[in-house]
Design an enzyme around this catalytic site. Structure first.
Site, PDB file in Angstrom:
ATOM      1  N   ASP A  67       0.940  -1.160  -0.085  1.00  0.00           N
ATOM      2  CA  ASP A  67       0.168  -0.067   0.214  1.00  0.00           C
ATOM      3  C   ASP A  67       0.886   1.265   0.047  1.00  0.00           C
ATOM      4  O   ASP A  67       1.415   1.532   1.044  1.00  0.00           O
ATOM      5  CB  ASP A  67      -0.928  -0.059   1.326  1.00  0.00           C
ATOM      6  CG  ASP A  67      -1.822  -1.036   1.258  1.00  0.00           C
ATOM      7  OD1 ASP A  67      -1.918  -1.945   0.554  1.00  0.00           O
ATOM      8  OD2 ASP A  67      -2.907  -0.845   2.114  1.00  0.00           O
ATOM      9  N   LYS A 114     -10.262   0.258  -1.827  1.00  0.00           N
ATOM     10  CA  LYS A 114     -10.096  -0.046  -0.261  1.00  0.00           C
ATOM     11  C   LYS A 114     -10.403   1.176   0.353  1.00  0.00           C
ATOM     12  O   LYS A 114      -9.761   2.268   0.145  1.00  0.00           O
ATOM     13  CB  LYS A 114      -8.612  -0.236  -0.088  1.00  0.00           C
ATOM     14  CG  LYS A 114      -8.234  -0.731   1.382  1.00  0.00           C
ATOM     15  CD  LYS A 114      -6.858  -1.402   1.723  1.00  0.00           C
ATOM     16  CE  LYS A 114      -6.562  -1.244   2.961  1.00  0.00           C
ATOM     17  NZ  LYS A 114      -4.992  -2.015   3.420  1.00  0.00           N
ATOM     18  N   LYS A 169      -6.985   3.452  -2.730  1.00  0.00           N
ATOM     19  CA  LYS A 169      -7.303   3.401  -1.277  1.00  0.00           C
ATOM     20  C   LYS A 169      -7.467   4.745  -0.833  1.00  0.00           C
ATOM     21  O   LYS A 169      -6.790   5.665  -1.127  1.00  0.00           O
ATOM     22  CB  LYS A 169      -6.256   2.632  -0.443  1.00  0.00           C
ATOM     23  CG  LYS A 169      -6.254   2.534   0.820  1.00  0.00           C
ATOM     24  CD  LYS A 169      -5.119   1.923   1.434  1.00  0.00           C
ATOM     25  CE  LYS A 169      -4.981   2.057   2.965  1.00  0.00           C
ATOM     26  NZ  LYS A 169      -3.755   1.356   3.230  1.00  0.00           N
TER      27      LYS A 169
END
Length: 262
Positions: free
Chosen positions: A101, A193, A163
């Protein structure tokens, strides 16, 4: 539908949530003992993945067991050179990370340097080929147009997910509106996400309805305990004074994870 943007059930149950939750411990002060308790809690909860800091890797095979490992790059500001992020990602992969991430460079976003944003993401993509890559936008700090442009850059650079948030920015975490914008931008080609401040089952359901396919959560135990009590999306709102349930037998480390901004 794709692997990262699967078809979500009309009424997701707690099993679906646990399969799509990244159980998270990103406190910079987390100790080895707290990490061990956190990993035990992950197995007890039945999650598939945990998200931990890169300095906590590698895990021993016994400690890791069957958990998939998510870690972060350029965290939490994103204000790192592409080569530094790429080196961090490569080290994380060498240390056993399954998913990365990374945080977008918000300075490039603010400047409208979309080629630079894409280059930054491509550097990390190349360093973690074969692993899942998510791009953290810090959506609460961005305009709708910036969110859309970031999503396009992430897709062009080969990311698997976009995300919402690090959970560490004062501007805020995940919102249903940001998730809707992101989901519309990437369609079914990438996953979305949601992360940052998600502490109730009701919040999870609202984000699923908006288009989220994965969740970054530290309050996983509380969400699970809350699941059958929370109203489904579209039902009457819960009373304003309803408290989030926190199991009374949580260890201090589990409570610390529960209270994280993430």
């Amino acid at each position: 539908m794709t692997e990262h943007a699967p078809e979500t059930p009309e009424t997701p149950d707690v099993t679906w949530f646990l399969a799509n939750a990244d159980h998270t411990l990103l406190s910079p002060a987390a100790t080895a003992a707290e990490l061990a308790e956190f990993l035990d809690s992950a197995r007890d909860l039945g999650v598939k993945r945990v998200c931990i800091s890169p300095s906590q890797l590698p895990l021993t095979p016994e400690t890791r067991a069957d958990l998939q490992i998510v870690t972060v790059v350029g965290f939490p500001t994103g204000a790192h050179r592409p080569a530094v992020k790429a080196a961090e990602a490569a080290q994380a992969v060498a240390d056993g990370a399954d998913e990365i991430d990374m945080v977008v460079n918000r300075g490039l976003v603010s400047a409208g340097d979309w080629a630079g944003v894409e280059e930054d993401i491509r550097a990390v993509r190349a360093a973690c080929a074969g692993r899942v890559l998510k791009v953290i936008l810090e959506s609460a700090t961005l305009t709708e147009d910036e969110i859309v442009r970031c999503c396009r850059a992430a897709e062009a650079a080969g990311a698997d997910f976009v995300k919402t948030s690090t959970g560490f920015d004062a501007a805020g975490g995940a919102s249903a509106e940001a998730v809707r914008i992101m989901a519309d931008a990437v369609g079914e080609r990438l996953g979305v996400k949601a992360s940052g401040g998600i502490r109730t089952a009701e919040a999870v359901r609202e984000l699923v309805a908006a288009g989220a396919t994965r969740f970054g959560v530290s309050a996983t135990a509380a969400i699970v305990a809350d699941w059958d009590r929370a109203p489904a999306v579209g039902e009457a709102d819960a009373p304003a004074d309803r408290e989030t349930h926190v199991p009374t037998d949580q260890t201090p480390a589990a409570q610390a994870a529960q209270n994280q901004a993430y």
